[in-house]
Structures are given as C-alpha cells and as structure tokens.
Design a protein around this motif. Structure first.
Motif, PDB file in Angstrom:
ATOM      1  N   MET A  31      77.807  48.120  -1.025  1.00  0.00           N
ATOM      2  CA  MET A  31      76.534  48.325  -0.383  1.00  0.00           C
ATOM      3  C   MET A  31      76.788  48.969   0.976  1.00  0.00           C
ATOM      4  O   MET A  31      77.728  48.626   1.673  1.00  0.00           O
ATOM      5  CB  MET A  31      75.830  46.972  -0.200  1.00  0.00           C
ATOM      6  N   ILE A  32      75.895  49.905   1.324  1.00  0.00           N
ATOM      7  CA  ILE A  32      75.952  50.511   2.663  1.00  0.00           C
ATOM      8  C   ILE A  32      74.621  50.217   3.352  1.00  0.00           C
ATOM      9  O   ILE A  32      73.570  50.163   2.710  1.00  0.00           O
ATOM     10  CB  ILE A  32      76.248  52.029   2.603  1.00  0.00           C
ATOM     11  N   TYR A  33      74.684  49.986   4.635  1.00  0.00           N
ATOM     12  CA  TYR A  33      73.509  49.585   5.410  1.00  0.00           C
ATOM     13  C   TYR A  33      73.046  50.716   6.313  1.00  0.00           C
ATOM     14  O   TYR A  33      73.792  51.192   7.170  1.00  0.00           O
ATOM     15  CB  TYR A  33      73.835  48.339   6.242  1.00  0.00           C
ATOM     16  N   HIS A  34      71.801  51.141   6.127  1.00  0.00           N
ATOM     17  CA  HIS A  34      71.175  52.150   6.986  1.00  0.00           C
ATOM     18  C   HIS A  34      70.434  51.431   8.110  1.00  0.00           C
ATOM     19  O   HIS A  34      69.578  50.583   7.868  1.00  0.00           O
ATOM     20  CB  HIS A  34      70.192  53.013   6.177  1.00  0.00           C
ATOM     21  N   GLU A  35      70.778  51.767   9.331  1.00  0.00           N
ATOM     22  CA  GLU A  35      70.210  51.152  10.532  1.00  0.00           C
ATOM     23  C   GLU A  35      68.768  51.598  10.732  1.00  0.00           C
ATOM     24  O   GLU A  35      68.506  52.794  10.861  1.00  0.00           O
ATOM     25  CB  GLU A  35      71.032  51.637  11.730  1.00  0.00           C
ATOM     26  N   PRO A  36      67.800  50.692  10.783  1.00  0.00           N
ATOM     27  CA  PRO A  36      66.429  51.090  11.082  1.00  0.00           C
ATOM     28  C   PRO A  36      66.267  51.362  12.586  1.00  0.00           C
ATOM     29  O   PRO A  36      66.776  50.612  13.421  1.00  0.00           O
ATOM     30  CB  PRO A  36      65.595  49.885  10.651  1.00  0.00           C
ATOM     31  N   CYS A  37      65.587  52.437  12.910  1.00  0.00           N
ATOM     32  CA  CYS A  37      65.450  52.865  14.306  1.00  0.00           C
ATOM     33  C   CYS A  37      64.858  51.796  15.214  1.00  0.00           C
ATOM     34  O   CYS A  37      65.390  51.507  16.270  1.00  0.00           O
ATOM     35  CB  CYS A  37      64.568  54.107  14.384  1.00  0.00           C
ATOM     36  N   TYR A  38      63.735  51.223  14.805  1.00  0.00           N
ATOM     37  CA  TYR A  38      63.031  50.315  15.700  1.00  0.00           C
ATOM     38  C   TYR A  38      63.740  48.980  15.849  1.00  0.00           C
ATOM     39  O   TYR A  38      63.807  48.425  16.938  1.00  0.00           O
ATOM     40  CB  TYR A  38      61.577  50.124  15.254  1.00  0.00           C
ATOM     41  N   LEU A  39      64.297  48.457  14.787  1.00  0.00           N
ATOM     42  CA  LEU A  39      65.026  47.195  14.883  1.00  0.00           C
ATOM     43  C   LEU A  39      66.311  47.381  15.681  1.00  0.00           C
ATOM     44  O   LEU A  39      66.645  46.564  16.535  1.00  0.00           O
ATOM     45  CB  LEU A  39      65.358  46.667  13.484  1.00  0.00           C
ATOM     46  N   GLY A  40      67.000  48.476  15.428  1.00  0.00           N
ATOM     47  CA  GLY A  40      68.273  48.728  16.088  1.00  0.00           C
ATOM     48  C   GLY A  40      68.139  49.302  17.477  1.00  0.00           C
ATOM     49  O   GLY A  40      68.166  48.588  18.476  1.00  0.00           O
ATOM     50  N   ARG A  41      67.998  50.613  17.549  1.00  0.00           N
ATOM     51  CA  ARG A  41      68.024  51.275  18.859  1.00  0.00           C
ATOM     52  C   ARG A  41      66.892  50.832  19.789  1.00  0.00           C
ATOM     53  O   ARG A  41      67.086  50.684  20.985  1.00  0.00           O
ATOM     54  CB  ARG A  41      68.000  52.789  18.685  1.00  0.00           C
ATOM     55  N   HIS A  42      65.710  50.621  19.262  1.00  0.00           N
ATOM     56  CA  HIS A  42      64.582  50.269  20.128  1.00  0.00           C
ATOM     57  C   HIS A  42      64.603  48.806  20.560  1.00  0.00           C
ATOM     58  O   HIS A  42      64.170  48.482  21.657  1.00  0.00           O
ATOM     59  CB  HIS A  42      63.254  50.602  19.453  1.00  0.00           C
ATOM     60  N   ASN A  43      65.070  47.915  19.674  1.00  0.00           N
ATOM     61  CA  ASN A  43      65.057  46.479  19.988  1.00  0.00           C
ATOM     62  C   ASN A  43      66.443  45.883  20.168  1.00  0.00           C
ATOM     63  O   ASN A  43      66.567  44.705  20.478  1.00  0.00           O
ATOM     64  CB  ASN A  43      64.287  45.719  18.912  1.00  0.00           C
ATOM     65  N   GLY A  44      67.485  46.666  19.946  1.00  0.00           N
ATOM     66  CA  GLY A  44      68.840  46.186  20.182  1.00  0.00           C
ATOM     67  C   GLY A  44      69.350  45.142  19.204  1.00  0.00           C
ATOM     68  O   GLY A  44      70.305  44.439  19.500  1.00  0.00           O
ATOM     69  N   GLU A  45      68.712  45.019  18.044  1.00  0.00           N
ATOM     70  CA  GLU A  45      69.147  44.023  17.062  1.00  0.00           C
ATOM     71  C   GLU A  45      69.973  44.701  15.971  1.00  0.00           C
ATOM     72  O   GLU A  45      69.442  45.431  15.148  1.00  0.00           O
ATOM     73  CB  GLU A  45      67.942  43.315  16.420  1.00  0.00           C
ATOM     74  N   TYR A  46      71.271  44.459  16.010  1.00  0.00           N
ATOM     75  CA  TYR A  46      72.190  45.070  15.057  1.00  0.00           C
ATOM     76  C   TYR A  46      72.841  44.044  14.135  1.00  0.00           C
ATOM     77  O   TYR A  46      73.195  44.353  13.007  1.00  0.00           O
ATOM     78  CB  TYR A  46      73.288  45.848  15.794  1.00  0.00           C
ATOM     79  N   GLU A  47      73.019  42.828  14.602  1.00  0.00           N
ATOM     80  CA  GLU A  47      73.798  41.849  13.844  1.00  0.00           C
ATOM     81  C   GLU A  47      73.002  41.068  12.805  1.00  0.00           C
ATOM     82  O   GLU A  47      73.538  40.731  11.749  1.00  0.00           O
ATOM     83  CB  GLU A  47      74.496  40.881  14.800  1.00  0.00           C
ATOM     84  N   ALA A  48      71.751  40.747  13.069  1.00  0.00           N
ATOM     85  CA  ALA A  48      70.975  39.911  12.140  1.00  0.00           C
ATOM     86  C   ALA A  48      70.910  40.495  10.726  1.00  0.00           C
ATOM     87  O   ALA A  48      71.185  39.777   9.760  1.00  0.00           O
ATOM     88  CB  ALA A  48      69.574  39.659  12.688  1.00  0.00           C
ATOM     89  N   PRO A  49      70.589  41.781  10.553  1.00  0.00           N
ATOM     90  CA  PRO A  49      70.545  42.301   9.183  1.00  0.00           C
ATOM     91  C   PRO A  49      71.914  42.273   8.509  1.00  0.00           C
ATOM     92  O   PRO A  49      72.020  42.028   7.305  1.00  0.00           O
ATOM     93  CB  PRO A  49      70.054  43.741   9.328  1.00  0.00           C
ATOM     94  N   ARG A  50      72.960  42.484   9.269  1.00  0.00           N
ATOM     95  CA  ARG A  50      74.311  42.448   8.708  1.00  0.00           C
ATOM     96  C   ARG A  50      74.680  41.030   8.266  1.00  0.00           C
ATOM     97  O   ARG A  50      75.336  40.846   7.254  1.00  0.00           O
ATOM     98  CB  ARG A  50      75.318  42.995   9.718  1.00  0.00           C
ATOM     99  N   ARG A  51      74.236  40.035   9.032  1.00  0.00           N
ATOM    100  CA  ARG A  51      74.491  38.642   8.637  1.00  0.00           C
ATOM    101  C   ARG A  51      73.764  38.305   7.336  1.00  0.00           C
ATOM    102  O   ARG A  51      74.309  37.624   6.477  1.00  0.00           O
ATOM    103  CB  ARG A  51      74.082  37.687   9.754  1.00  0.00           C
ATOM    104  N   VAL A  52      72.535  38.789   7.206  1.00  0.00           N
ATOM    105  CA  VAL A  52      71.773  38.544   5.978  1.00  0.00           C
ATOM    106  C   VAL A  52      72.477  39.198   4.792  1.00  0.00           C
ATOM    107  O   VAL A  52      72.672  38.572   3.747  1.00  0.00           O
ATOM    108  CB  VAL A  52      70.320  39.060   6.100  1.00  0.00           C
ATOM    109  N   LEU A  53      72.872  40.462   4.938  1.00  0.00           N
ATOM    110  CA  LEU A  53      73.565  41.157   3.852  1.00  0.00           C
ATOM    111  C   LEU A  53      74.871  40.468   3.490  1.00  0.00           C
ATOM    112  O   LEU A  53      75.208  40.326   2.311  1.00  0.00           O
ATOM    113  CB  LEU A  53      73.814  42.618   4.214  1.00  0.00           C
ATOM    114  N   GLN A  54      75.612  40.022   4.484  1.00  0.00           N
ATOM    115  CA  GLN A  54      76.871  39.319   4.243  1.00  0.00           C
ATOM    116  C   GLN A  54      76.611  38.023   3.479  1.00  0.00           C
ATOM    117  O   GLN A  54      77.393  37.636   2.606  1.00  0.00           O
ATOM    118  CB  GLN A  54      77.585  39.034   5.564  1.00  0.00           C
ATOM    119  N   ALA A  55      75.506  37.366   3.771  1.00  0.00           N
ATOM    120  CA  ALA A  55      75.181  36.096   3.120  1.00  0.00           C
ATOM    121  C   ALA A  55      74.781  36.264   1.655  1.00  0.00           C
ATOM    122  O   ALA A  55      74.975  35.355   0.860  1.00  0.00           O
ATOM    123  CB  ALA A  55      74.061  35.390   3.888  1.00  0.00           C
ATOM    124  N   ILE A  56      74.224  37.420   1.305  1.00  0.00           N
ATOM    125  CA  ILE A  56      73.742  37.592  -0.072  1.00  0.00           C
ATOM    126  C   ILE A  56      74.664  38.434  -0.944  1.00  0.00           C
ATOM    127  O   ILE A  56      74.387  38.601  -2.126  1.00  0.00           O
ATOM    128  CB  ILE A  56      72.316  38.185  -0.101  1.00  0.00           C
TER     129      ILE A  56
END
Length: 85
Positions: free
Chosen positions: A1-26
């Motif tokens: 699986m490859i993860y595409h960074e969403p603009c607003y969650l990532g660059r605009h809000n600075g949240e990079y780790e939460a989606p990666r933790r979810v993907l790692q968990a599933i």
C-alpha cells in the motif's frame, strides 16, 4: 500500500502521523511513501476547484501522481483526502 498525503490534513494542518498509524494498524506492511511526501507532498489536483479545470499542457496532476504511485508497485493506494474517490 502507498499513502497519498491529503493537502489539508497534511500541509495545512500539520497532521502527518495519524493516518500512517491507522494504516499501520490495519495492514501487515508499513505503507510505502512517495518520494514527495509529508510537507513536500504533491496535491492530487482535485482541491481548490482544480477538478473542474481542463489541463492542456503537460500531464494532468492526478495522472502524474498515479504514475508515481505505480512506480512502487503498491497493492493499493490509500489517502485521507476528502476529494479523492
């Protein structure tokens, strides 16, 4: 699986780790990363109304991003982008 960074969650809000933790968990595998990821990630081209524009020069942003993903031969592509379908 490859993860595409969403603009607003990532660059605009600075949240990079939460989606990666979810993907790692599933998944059993650590998600692949684009060469351009996190604060350097490319937009998919759908936000900000670009989905309604016809690009006539070069490669469409969404096609370029898909080609970048396929270079890594992922089993799936994941994103947290609300625009992606």
């Amino acid at each position: 699986m490859i993860y595409h960074e969403p603009c607003y969650l990532g660059r605009h809000n600075g949240e990079y780790e939460a989606p990666r933790r979810v993907l790692q968990a599933i998944t059993r595998d650590t998600p692949l990363e684009f060469a351009l990821a996190r604060d350097k990630a490319m937009c998919c081209g759908a936000g900000g109304g670009r989905m309604w524009l016809e690009e006539t020069l070069g490669t469409r942003i969404n096609v370029l991003r898909a080609e970048q993903a396929l270079e890594q031969q992922p089993a799936a592509v994941a994103t947290a982008c609300p625009i992606a379908q």
